[in-house]
Scaffold this active site. Structure first.
Site, short mmCIF file in Angstrom:
data_model
loop_
_atom_site.label_atom_id
_atom_site.label_comp_id
_atom_site.label_asym_id
_atom_site.label_seq_id
_atom_site.Cartn_x
_atom_site.Cartn_y
_atom_site.Cartn_z
N GLU A 1 -5.55 1.08 -0.32
CA GLU A 1 -4.35 1.86 -0.59
C GLU A 1 -4.33 2.23 -2.08
O GLU A 1 -3.70 1.54 -2.89
CB GLU A 1 -3.10 1.06 -0.21
CG GLU A 1 -1.81 1.85 -0.24
CD GLU A 1 -0.63 1.03 0.23
OE1 GLU A 1 0.39 1.61 0.62
OE2 GLU A 1 -0.73 -0.23 0.21
N ASN B 1 0.62 -3.23 11.99
CA ASN B 1 1.95 -3.68 11.61
C ASN B 1 2.74 -4.15 12.82
O ASN B 1 2.36 -3.95 13.98
CB ASN B 1 2.71 -2.54 10.92
CG ASN B 1 3.05 -2.84 9.48
OD1 ASN B 1 3.40 -3.98 9.16
ND2 ASN B 1 2.96 -1.85 8.62
N ASP C 1 7.29 -0.04 10.07
CA ASP C 1 6.62 -1.12 9.35
C ASP C 1 6.76 -2.41 10.16
O ASP C 1 6.38 -2.44 11.32
CB ASP C 1 7.21 -1.24 7.94
CG ASP C 1 6.25 -1.88 6.95
OD1 ASP C 1 5.59 -2.86 7.31
OD2 ASP C 1 6.17 -1.41 5.80
N GLU D 1 7.64 -9.39 1.89
CA GLU D 1 7.04 -9.05 3.19
C GLU D 1 6.92 -10.31 4.05
O GLU D 1 7.15 -11.43 3.61
CB GLU D 1 5.64 -8.46 2.99
CG GLU D 1 5.52 -6.98 3.26
CD GLU D 1 5.55 -6.62 4.74
OE1 GLU D 1 5.95 -7.47 5.56
OE2 GLU D 1 5.18 -5.49 5.07
N ARG E 1 -7.74 -5.22 3.82
CA ARG E 1 -7.02 -6.49 3.75
C ARG E 1 -6.19 -6.69 5.02
O ARG E 1 -5.86 -5.72 5.71
CB ARG E 1 -6.11 -6.56 2.52
CG ARG E 1 -4.93 -5.58 2.54
CD ARG E 1 -3.93 -5.94 1.46
NE ARG E 1 -2.87 -4.97 1.26
CZ ARG E 1 -1.74 -4.92 1.96
NH1 ARG E 1 -1.56 -5.74 2.99
NH2 ARG E 1 -0.81 -4.02 1.67
N ASN F 1 -2.78 -7.33 7.00
CA ASN F 1 -1.42 -6.86 6.77
C ASN F 1 -0.45 -7.76 7.53
O ASN F 1 -0.19 -8.87 7.11
CB ASN F 1 -1.28 -5.39 7.14
CG ASN F 1 -0.03 -4.77 6.57
OD1 ASN F 1 0.31 -5.02 5.42
ND2 ASN F 1 0.68 -3.98 7.36
#
Length: 385
Positions: free
Chosen positions: A194, A228, A280, A97, A174, A176
């Site tokens: 999640e 995101n 995303d 990521e 958290r 992202n």
């Protein structure tokens, strides 16, 4: 946390938490043999030309067209078909990521979220180099934004300083995705817990900017499910942003001097355009069009946010596509991160390259601008770990 970087086009180095993995030899659906030599722990490994030439290529162009259209559009079709390729450039990781191309160093930084090897033991979801430094980075670790030092060779970072902590009443949240604007100010958002992949507690997060003097994280959007995909237009007066479960790519009017956003509106909707997956991570190209990773969609899509049109689709040999960032010497290689976290054994057999970072070349566009680096806050940090 694992932090990785790619040097230039052909060199790979695993910098934190690397383990020795044997070479990977995989048979793809179309019968071509994919070979990728894996690096040993903390050893700089250069891909040879044979390996480079043997990795899989994925065309983005359809072949079922009428003969008349082939005659008319043959030159353009042939050019796209021969040039656009998708190449595996890392071994499969758990959840790659947050790609960031450092133009000065010629390095792609990204994280493996769920490896939990960072010194704080938390999930690290974004990493941005700090401007005018050689070894400092801003990262999101659980609900904290931190600055840490890392020389690029040791397996652990050092001098970790917590800048700010958000949502202290929601310990399961958290950070992202996050990026720096043109001034170096950090913009980052959070998500709720999640319990299983793709099932996030909704409306628990927020979208923030970080005041570089006071350390205050100012919330701009509340009741966010999964913050995101940030990108700015060429004029710097529009910020694009995603809240994943809404299936929308949003735009805001952006005031860089006041660090304010306003006039939220949707500029692309997945459902209306029959796009598979969830939006995303995201980046923007030299034409002002967005490249959006499609989690659970196995693709990256190119959209025009001014006309709300889907322009192009690039298939990726992994279902869970997490983000995208232009890089390379000419800023014309689209690096795409993916995840294998939560996949079943059967799913992994179907997509053995899931979790890899891929390089998409031949798109005919480049980054709108080099990725911005963060400005390190000057005030005293909360504490040093």
């Amino acid at each position: 946390m694992d932090v990785f970087f790619l040097w230039g086009r052909l060199t790979l180095c695993i910098l934190v938490g690397a383990t020795e993995v044997p070479p990977l030899s995989i048979k793809r659906e179309k019968g071509e043999l994919v070979y990728f030599p894996h690096p040993s722990q903390l050893v700089l490994t250069r891909l040879d030309e044979q390996a480079k030439e043997s990795v899989c290529e994925v065309s983005i162009m359809g072949v079922s067209v009428f003969i008349a259209l082939l005659v008319v559009f043959w030159p353009q079709w042939c050019l796209s078909e021969s040039q656009v390729t998708v190449t595996q450039v890392t071994r499969p990781l758990e959840h790659s990521e947050g790609p960031h191309w450092d133009e000065e160093k010629g390095v792609l930084f990204f994280v493996d979220i769920h490896r939990n090897l960072f010194v704080t033991g938390g999930e690290t979801t974004l990493v941005v180099p700090v401007k005018a430094t050689e070894d400092k980075f801003v990262a999101g670790v659980d609900r904290e934004l931190v600055v840490f030092s890392w020389d690029g060779t040791n397996q652990t970072s050092s001098q970790v300083e917590v800048i700010t902590t958000v949502e202290e009443d929601r310990p399961g949240d958290r950070f992202n995705d996050g990026k720096a604007d043109v001034t170096g100010r950090m913009w980052a958002g959070t998500m709720g817990p999640e319990p299983t992949v793709g099932n996030t507690v909704p409306y628990q997060g927020a979208f923030y900017s970080l005041d570089t003097n006071s350390h205050d994280a100012e919330p701009h959007v509340l009741n966010v499910s999964i913050s995101n995909g940030l990108a700015w237009n060429a004029a710097g007066d529009v910020l694009y942003w995603i809240d994943t479960p809404t299936l929308n790519v949003y735009a805001f009017d952006f005031d860089v001097d006041r660090a304010q956003i306003s006039n939220q509106r949707s500029v692309f909707n997945f459902t209306a355009n029959n796009v598979t997956g969830f939006p995303d991570g995201m980046t923007i190209d030299s034409d002002g069009n967005l490249w959006v990773a499609c989690f659970s969609g196995g693709q990256v899509i190119n959209v025009d946010p001014r006309t709300n049109r889907l322009l192009q689709t690039v298939e990726i040999p992994a279902e869970r596509v997490t983000s995208a960032m232009f890089g390379g010497p000419q800023l014309d290689t689209l690096f795409v991160t993916t995840s294998r976290f939560g996949l079943t054994d059967d799913q992994l057999l179907q997509q053995p390259l899931a979790g890899s970072v891929f390089a998409v070349t031949g798109l005919g566009v480049r980054a709108l601008a080099p990725a911005n680096k963060a400005v390190r806050p000057e005030a005293l940090t909360h504490h040093t770990l």
